[in-house]
Design a protein around this motif. Structure first.
Motif, mmCIF file in Angstrom:
data_model
loop_
_atom_site.group_PDB
_atom_site.id
_atom_site.type_symbol
_atom_site.label_atom_id
_atom_site.label_comp_id
_atom_site.label_asym_id
_atom_site.label_seq_id
_atom_site.Cartn_x
_atom_site.Cartn_y
_atom_site.Cartn_z
ATOM 1 N N LEU A 1 45.193 70.794 13.195
ATOM 2 C CA LEU A 1 44.900 71.869 14.140
ATOM 3 C C LEU A 1 43.858 72.882 13.306
ATOM 4 O O LEU A 1 42.886 73.101 13.485
ATOM 5 C CB LEU A 1 45.977 72.680 14.753
ATOM 6 N N LYS A 2 44.376 72.988 11.735
ATOM 7 C CA LYS A 2 43.649 74.229 11.147
ATOM 8 C C LYS A 2 42.022 73.265 10.692
ATOM 9 O O LYS A 2 41.207 74.026 10.699
ATOM 10 C CB LYS A 2 44.232 74.176 9.716
ATOM 11 N N HIS A 3 42.276 72.208 10.564
ATOM 12 C CA HIS A 3 40.855 71.368 10.305
ATOM 13 C C HIS A 3 40.087 71.319 11.639
ATOM 14 O O HIS A 3 38.877 71.832 11.265
ATOM 15 C CB HIS A 3 40.943 70.051 9.887
ATOM 16 N N VAL A 4 40.495 71.294 12.803
ATOM 17 C CA VAL A 4 39.636 71.642 13.903
ATOM 18 C C VAL A 4 39.191 72.951 13.999
ATOM 19 O O VAL A 4 38.034 73.084 14.465
ATOM 20 C CB VAL A 4 40.516 71.022 15.086
ATOM 21 N N GLY B 1 47.806 71.530 24.690
ATOM 22 C CA GLY B 1 46.645 72.570 25.043
ATOM 23 C C GLY B 1 45.914 73.452 23.880
ATOM 24 O O GLY B 1 45.469 74.329 24.194
ATOM 25 N N LEU B 2 45.948 72.632 22.792
ATOM 26 C CA LEU B 2 45.527 73.353 21.540
ATOM 27 C C LEU B 2 44.113 72.954 21.250
ATOM 28 O O LEU B 2 43.390 73.296 20.394
ATOM 29 C CB LEU B 2 46.590 73.208 20.360
ATOM 30 N N VAL B 3 43.826 71.656 21.482
ATOM 31 C CA VAL B 3 42.480 70.953 21.322
ATOM 32 C C VAL B 3 41.930 70.293 22.481
ATOM 33 O O VAL B 3 42.797 69.769 23.537
ATOM 34 C CB VAL B 3 42.887 69.778 20.154
ATOM 35 N N THR B 4 40.586 70.428 22.585
ATOM 36 C CA THR B 4 40.002 69.430 23.760
ATOM 37 C C THR B 4 39.172 68.468 22.763
ATOM 38 O O THR B 4 38.558 68.479 21.913
ATOM 39 C CB THR B 4 39.120 70.120 24.702
ATOM 40 N N LYS B 5 39.064 67.280 23.656
ATOM 41 C CA LYS B 5 38.119 66.072 23.587
ATOM 42 C C LYS B 5 37.046 66.142 24.341
ATOM 43 O O LYS B 5 37.295 66.111 25.339
ATOM 44 C CB LYS B 5 38.897 64.870 23.350
ATOM 45 N N GLU B 6 35.685 66.296 23.804
ATOM 46 C CA GLU B 6 34.623 66.181 24.637
ATOM 47 C C GLU B 6 33.859 65.070 24.339
ATOM 48 O O GLU B 6 33.526 64.983 23.081
ATOM 49 C CB GLU B 6 33.882 67.634 24.419
ATOM 50 N N THR C 1 41.036 74.894 21.548
ATOM 51 C CA THR C 1 41.050 75.704 22.847
ATOM 52 C C THR C 1 41.082 77.240 22.602
ATOM 53 O O THR C 1 41.278 77.575 21.390
ATOM 54 C CB THR C 1 42.107 75.134 23.905
ATOM 55 N N ASP C 2 41.017 78.112 23.617
ATOM 56 C CA ASP C 2 41.174 79.353 23.811
ATOM 57 C C ASP C 2 42.447 79.841 22.981
ATOM 58 O O ASP C 2 42.851 80.635 22.284
ATOM 59 C CB ASP C 2 41.034 80.157 24.987
#
Length: 158
Positions: free
Chosen positions: A46-49, A82-87, A101-102
């Motif tokens: 998460l920190k890297h994202v 709900g912490l990261v999204t994949k696009e 994410t927000d």
């Protein structure tokens, strides 16, 4: 000759100490209020994202030197929470880029504080001379971190 041997022994001791310290810090999974407990790997991903949005899972795996399956599992957990999204990319729908994410952006400071809090408390418990020595070493430690990351990036891209 004794000077070279002493210097080599000190470098080895420092290397082992830094490895032990990094492991101790890594094992201390911080409790971040507002986020269900995450593993240290999930938090590190998460920190890297948060720091480099738009990476693919493969790029993230290489950057963190994690197995692709471990990175994918952490990303799955972060997406589910709900912490990261994949696009998907426009050029190749099979490739997904990772974005915070927000909710993750709102928790970024709390996550950083959770990781740094125990370290700051430990630093506050040192005697002033020890704390000053560590403060004086910040530049050298940053240079070492940069060198290790650069070496790691070169190794991964070969």
């Amino acid at each position: 000759m004794a000077d070279n041997t002493d210097a080599a022994a000190l470098r080895r001791e420092l290397a082992m100490l830094l490895r032990d310290l990094s492991w101790t810090i890594h094992r201390r999974v911080p409790d971040v209020s507002g986020i269900d407990p995450l593993t240290s790997t999930d938090l590190a991903v998460l920190k890297h994202v948060l720091e480099a949005p738009g990476m693919t899972v493969t790029e993230l795996s290489r950057h963190m030197t994690l197995k692709q399956s471990n990175t994918s599992a952490a990303v799955r957990t972060l997406v589910d929470r709900g912490l990261v999204t994949k696009e998907s990319t426009v050029s190749d729908r099979r490739i997904s880029r990772l974005f915070p994410t927000d909710k993750a952006l709102a928790q970024d400071e709390a996550i950083g504080d959770a990781w740094a809090g125990p370290i700051r408390r430990a630093l506050a418990g040192l005697d002033p001379a020890e704390a000053a020595a560590l403060n004086d070493a910040v530049g050298a430690l940053q240079a070492l971190n940069f060198r290790l990351r650069s070496d790691q990036a070169r190794t991964v891209t070969r």
